[in-house]
Design a protein around this motif. Structure first.
Motif, short mmCIF file in Angstrom:
data_model
loop_
_atom_site.label_atom_id
_atom_site.label_comp_id
_atom_site.label_asym_id
_atom_site.label_seq_id
_atom_site.Cartn_x
_atom_site.Cartn_y
_atom_site.Cartn_z
N GLN A 138 0.83 -1.21 0.00
CA GLN A 138 0.00 0.00 0.00
C GLN A 138 0.86 1.26 0.00
OE1 GLN A 138 -3.03 0.17 -0.70
NE2 GLN A 138 -3.47 2.29 -0.24
N LEU A 139 1.93 1.28 0.79
CA LEU A 139 2.82 2.44 0.79
C LEU A 139 3.44 2.65 -0.59
CD1 LEU A 139 4.57 1.99 4.24
CD2 LEU A 139 3.04 3.86 3.57
N TRP A 140 3.88 1.57 -1.21
CA TRP A 140 4.49 1.67 -2.54
C TRP A 140 3.45 2.12 -3.56
CZ3 TRP A 140 8.06 -2.74 -4.72
CH2 TRP A 140 8.78 -2.26 -5.81
N ARG A 141 2.22 1.61 -3.43
CA ARG A 141 1.16 2.04 -4.35
C ARG A 141 0.87 3.52 -4.19
NH1 ARG A 141 -3.87 -1.26 -3.31
NH2 ARG A 141 -4.78 0.60 -4.17
N ILE A 142 0.81 4.01 -2.96
CA ILE A 142 0.57 5.45 -2.75
C ILE A 142 1.68 6.25 -3.41
CG2 ILE A 142 0.50 7.30 -1.01
CD1 ILE A 142 -0.94 5.27 0.84
N ASP A 143 2.92 5.79 -3.26
CA ASP A 143 4.04 6.48 -3.88
C ASP A 143 3.90 6.46 -5.40
OD1 ASP A 143 6.69 7.80 -3.42
OD2 ASP A 143 7.33 6.15 -4.73
N ARG A 144 3.55 5.32 -5.95
CA ARG A 144 3.38 5.20 -7.41
C ARG A 144 2.22 6.05 -7.90
NH1 ARG A 144 7.05 3.10 -11.00
NH2 ARG A 144 5.97 2.83 -12.95
N TYR A 145 1.13 6.07 -7.12
CA TYR A 145 0.00 6.92 -7.48
C TYR A 145 0.39 8.39 -7.47
CZ TYR A 145 -3.46 3.12 -7.05
OH TYR A 145 -4.20 1.99 -7.21
N GLY A 146 1.26 8.78 -6.55
CA GLY A 146 1.75 10.16 -6.53
C GLY A 146 2.51 10.50 -7.79
N LEU A 147 3.34 9.56 -8.25
CA LEU A 147 4.06 9.76 -9.52
C LEU A 147 3.09 9.86 -10.69
CD1 LEU A 147 6.99 7.22 -9.05
CD2 LEU A 147 7.09 9.71 -8.85
#
Length: 162
Positions: A138-147
């Protein structure tokens, strides 16, 4: 309707609700719901059927959470991630993001299965491993969604709105 759209519909996600969910308080307190839910289910050992009251409380919190906090603009890491998640739900994901997002979703689902196994069997190792997998995914997804959101801002014309 896709799974992402169905989940958004269940939560009643409107434009205003997405802005409220983008509040960092909303994002971080939703992470706290993971161990709270696990404890609520695990407590069936001590509480019996009364554990369902705790489960309902966590589910109610998850529904209320996306409405409780003040709406924010996408200025911080968590907010940009949630704005990017909305793009994903709306089907606005460029091809270069799809593979990574699908892998992160799949690893989160594997983590969810491990959590379920740990809770059914009352076994700590699959519960712990599953929780770590879900949180990291989930943390990595949030980061990817930010990109994804930042890329969307660069590519849109000034007249477009999300």
């Amino acid at each position: 309707m896709t799974g992402k759209n169905a989940a958004a519909a269940v939560h009643g996600m409107s434009g205003e609700t997405w802005k409220r969910h983008a509040n960092p308080w909303s994002v971080w307190t939703r992470f706290a719901a993971i161990p709270a839910f696990e404890l609520a289910v695990w407590s069936r050992q001590w509480l019996g059927w009364w554990c369902l009251a705790a489960v309902v409380a966590v589910v109610a919190w998850l529904w209320l959470n996306v409405r409780l906090f003040e709406p924010v603009e996408p200025t911080g890491w968590a907010a940009r991630g949630i704005y990017g998640e909305r793009l994903h739900v709306d089907g606005k994901v460029p091809a270069e993001h799809k593979t990574t997002l699908n892998w992160l979703i799949a690893s989160g689902l594997v983590g969810f299965v491990l959590i379920a196994w740990g809770l059914v069997a009352l076994s700590m190792w699959p519960l712990t491993l599953g929780t770590v997998m879900v949180v990291f995914a989930q943390l990595w997804r949030i980061d990817r969604y930010g990109l994804l959101f930042q890329q969307h801002l660069r590519e849109q014309s000034p007249d477009d709105a999300i």
